[in-house]
Design a protein around this motif. Structure first.
Motif, PDB file in Angstrom:
ATOM      1  N   TRP A   1       0.838  -1.210   0.000  1.00 47.29           N
ATOM      2  CA  TRP A   1       0.000   0.000   0.000  1.00 47.29           C
ATOM      3  C   TRP A   1       0.869   1.255   0.000  1.00 47.29           C
ATOM      4  O   TRP A   1       0.624   2.205  -0.747  1.00 47.29           O
ATOM      5  N   LEU A   2       1.922   1.244   0.818  1.00 45.73           N
ATOM      6  CA  LEU A   2       2.842   2.376   0.876  1.00 45.73           C
ATOM      7  C   LEU A   2       3.567   2.541  -0.455  1.00 45.73           C
ATOM      8  O   LEU A   2       3.762   3.662  -0.934  1.00 45.73           O
ATOM      9  N   TYR A   3       3.962   1.440  -1.071  1.00 46.31           N
ATOM     10  CA  TYR A   3       4.634   1.497  -2.373  1.00 46.31           C
ATOM     11  C   TYR A   3       3.692   2.117  -3.401  1.00 46.31           C
ATOM     12  O   TYR A   3       4.118   2.929  -4.234  1.00 46.31           O
ATOM     13  N   ALA A   4       2.416   1.749  -3.342  1.00 43.81           N
ATOM     14  CA  ALA A   4       1.443   2.288  -4.293  1.00 43.81           C
ATOM     15  C   ALA A   4       1.353   3.807  -4.163  1.00 43.81           C
ATOM     16  O   ALA A   4       1.337   4.533  -5.162  1.00 43.81           O
TER      17      ALA A   4
ATOM     18  N   GLU B   1       0.439  -7.753  -6.732  1.00 46.68           N
ATOM     19  CA  GLU B   1       0.832  -6.547  -5.986  1.00 46.68           C
ATOM     20  C   GLU B   1       1.062  -5.376  -6.931  1.00 46.68           C
ATOM     21  O   GLU B   1       0.683  -4.238  -6.627  1.00 46.68           O
ATOM     22  N   ILE B   2       1.670  -5.645  -8.066  1.00 46.81           N
ATOM     23  CA  ILE B   2       1.904  -4.577  -9.044  1.00 46.81           C
ATOM     24  C   ILE B   2       0.568  -4.075  -9.598  1.00 46.81           C
ATOM     25  O   ILE B   2       0.406  -2.877  -9.853  1.00 46.81           O
ATOM     26  N   CYS B   3      -0.384  -4.972  -9.766  1.00 49.82           N
ATOM     27  CA  CYS B   3      -1.730  -4.566 -10.197  1.00 49.82           C
ATOM     28  C   CYS B   3      -2.337  -3.592  -9.200  1.00 49.82           C
ATOM     29  O   CYS B   3      -2.954  -2.587  -9.575  1.00 49.82           O
TER      30      CYS B   3
ATOM     31  N   THR C   1      -0.409  -0.136  -9.407  1.00 48.91           N
ATOM     32  CA  THR C   1      -0.641   0.637 -10.632  1.00 48.91           C
ATOM     33  C   THR C   1      -2.111   0.781 -10.991  1.00 48.91           C
ATOM     34  O   THR C   1      -2.449   1.515 -11.916  1.00 48.91           O
ATOM     35  N   ASP C   2      -2.972   0.075 -10.271  1.00 52.40           N
ATOM     36  CA  ASP C   2      -4.416   0.100 -10.542  1.00 52.40           C
ATOM     37  C   ASP C   2      -4.718  -0.353 -11.975  1.00 52.40           C
ATOM     38  O   ASP C   2      -5.531   0.243 -12.669  1.00 52.40           O
ATOM     39  N   LYS C   3      -4.034  -1.423 -12.391  1.00 50.15           N
ATOM     40  CA  LYS C   3      -4.235  -1.996 -13.720  1.00 50.15           C
ATOM     41  C   LYS C   3      -4.609  -3.465 -13.586  1.00 50.15           C
ATOM     42  O   LYS C   3      -4.358  -4.098 -12.567  1.00 50.15           O
ATOM     43  N   SER C   4      -5.213  -4.013 -14.646  1.00 44.68           N
ATOM     44  CA  SER C   4      -5.569  -5.429 -14.643  1.00 44.68           C
ATOM     45  C   SER C   4      -4.311  -6.283 -14.784  1.00 44.68           C
ATOM     46  O   SER C   4      -3.248  -5.806 -15.195  1.00 44.68           O
ATOM     47  N   GLU C   5      -4.440  -7.572 -14.469  1.00 48.39           N
ATOM     48  CA  GLU C   5      -3.295  -8.477 -14.561  1.00 48.39           C
ATOM     49  C   GLU C   5      -2.757  -8.552 -15.986  1.00 48.39           C
ATOM     50  O   GLU C   5      -1.546  -8.514 -16.208  1.00 48.39           O
TER      51      GLU C   5
ATOM     52  N   MET D   1       1.526  -7.127 -19.906  1.00 49.09           N
ATOM     53  CA  MET D   1       1.910  -6.540 -21.182  1.00 49.09           C
ATOM     54  C   MET D   1       2.822  -5.331 -20.981  1.00 49.09           C
ATOM     55  O   MET D   1       3.805  -5.136 -21.712  1.00 49.09           O
ATOM     56  N   LYS D   2       2.517  -4.510 -19.958  1.00 46.95           N
ATOM     57  CA  LYS D   2       3.358  -3.344 -19.668  1.00 46.95           C
ATOM     58  C   LYS D   2       4.781  -3.781 -19.319  1.00 46.95           C
ATOM     59  O   LYS D   2       5.759  -3.171 -19.764  1.00 46.95           O
ATOM     60  N   ILE D   3       4.899  -4.814 -18.499  1.00 47.32           N
ATOM     61  CA  ILE D   3       6.218  -5.301 -18.107  1.00 47.32           C
ATOM     62  C   ILE D   3       6.964  -5.857 -19.317  1.00 47.32           C
ATOM     63  O   ILE D   3       8.161  -5.595 -19.506  1.00 47.32           O
ATOM     64  N   MET D   4       6.274  -6.614 -20.161  1.00 44.77           N
ATOM     65  CA  MET D   4       6.924  -7.176 -21.343  1.00 44.77           C
ATOM     66  C   MET D   4       7.405  -6.065 -22.274  1.00 44.77           C
ATOM     67  O   MET D   4       8.519  -6.102 -22.793  1.00 44.77           O
ATOM     68  N   ARG D   5       6.576  -5.055 -22.460  1.00 42.80           N
ATOM     69  CA  ARG D   5       6.964  -3.948 -23.334  1.00 42.80           C
ATOM     70  C   ARG D   5       8.089  -3.130 -22.717  1.00 42.80           C
ATOM     71  O   ARG D   5       8.960  -2.635 -23.430  1.00 42.80           O
TER      72      ARG D   5
END
Length: 202
Positions: free
Chosen positions: A88-91, A165-167, A170-174, A179-183
């Motif tokens: 939560w703090l990281y977010a 956790e990254i979702c 970043t408030d994004k879907s899995e 896809m963001k990480i791959m790009r």
């Protein structure tokens, strides 16, 4: 070391073994500042390090770290205990720094949701190539990336956060996060190859 401007740090020995979530529960229950001070003491340097990494400005990172903890203090009652406190703090840290970058116009954010279609290598191939890069070149290449791409790669590989956790951060879907990480990895290798094209690669 970031100086706690909220309250002097007074931490008793018996508190140090408590989990973050238990400390937060006690703070919400008692409003005893010692509990919040303990969380500050545990995470202020880590938050500062993230701010420096994203903002690339030591003094701005100090101010931003203080702002983030004030924001946390003011919004701590909104924590739902559905995730780790650190996540939560990281977010909050990630999103606050992105806002600072956008407001100060220090960087033109490159969207990973662009409309250009291009092929990316499979995830395992990208991982294999990145892992073979020496630490100095790895850091140099990361320093040339936009904040969003760099943060995603650091969350995944340095902080070892899960996709879930990254979702949350970043408030994004899995599927969007993957896809963001791959790009981001694909763009990392593109920058790396351009930077070290005259040297022996990998």
């Amino acid at each position: 070391m970031i100086i706690n401007l909220l309250n002097p740090i007074v931490i008793h020995a018996h508190l140090k073994s408590m989990s973050d979530e238990k400390v937060l529960e006690e703070y919400l229950k008692t409003q005893n500042s010692n509990y919040f001070n303990l969380l500050y003491d545990r995470y202020s340097d880590k938050v500062f390090s993230k701010c420096v990494s994203m903002l690339k400005d030591h003094y701005l990172a100090e101010d931003t770290t203080q702002d983030i903890f004030v924001k946390v203090l003011l919004n701590v009652s909104a924590f739902t205990f559905k995730s780790r406190f650190s996540t939560w703090l990281y977010a909050i840290t990630y999103n606050y720094c992105i806002d600072v970058i956008r407001k100060d116009k220090k960087e033109i954010m490159v969207s990973t949701e662009d409309h250009h279609s291009y092929e990316v290598e499979d995830d395992a191939s990208l991982d294999s190539k990145i892992k073979e890069i020496n630490v100095y070149r790895l850091r140099e290449t990361l320093s040339k990336m936009n904040a969003e791409d760099k943060s995603l790669l650091l969350m995944k590989y340095q902080d070892d956060l899960s996709i879930k956790e990254i979702c949350m951060i970043t408030d994004k879907s899995e599927s969007a996060v993957k896809m963001k990480i791959m790009r981001a990895k694909s763009r990392f290798l593109k920058i790396y190859n351009e930077e070290y094209s005259k040297a022996e690669l990998f």
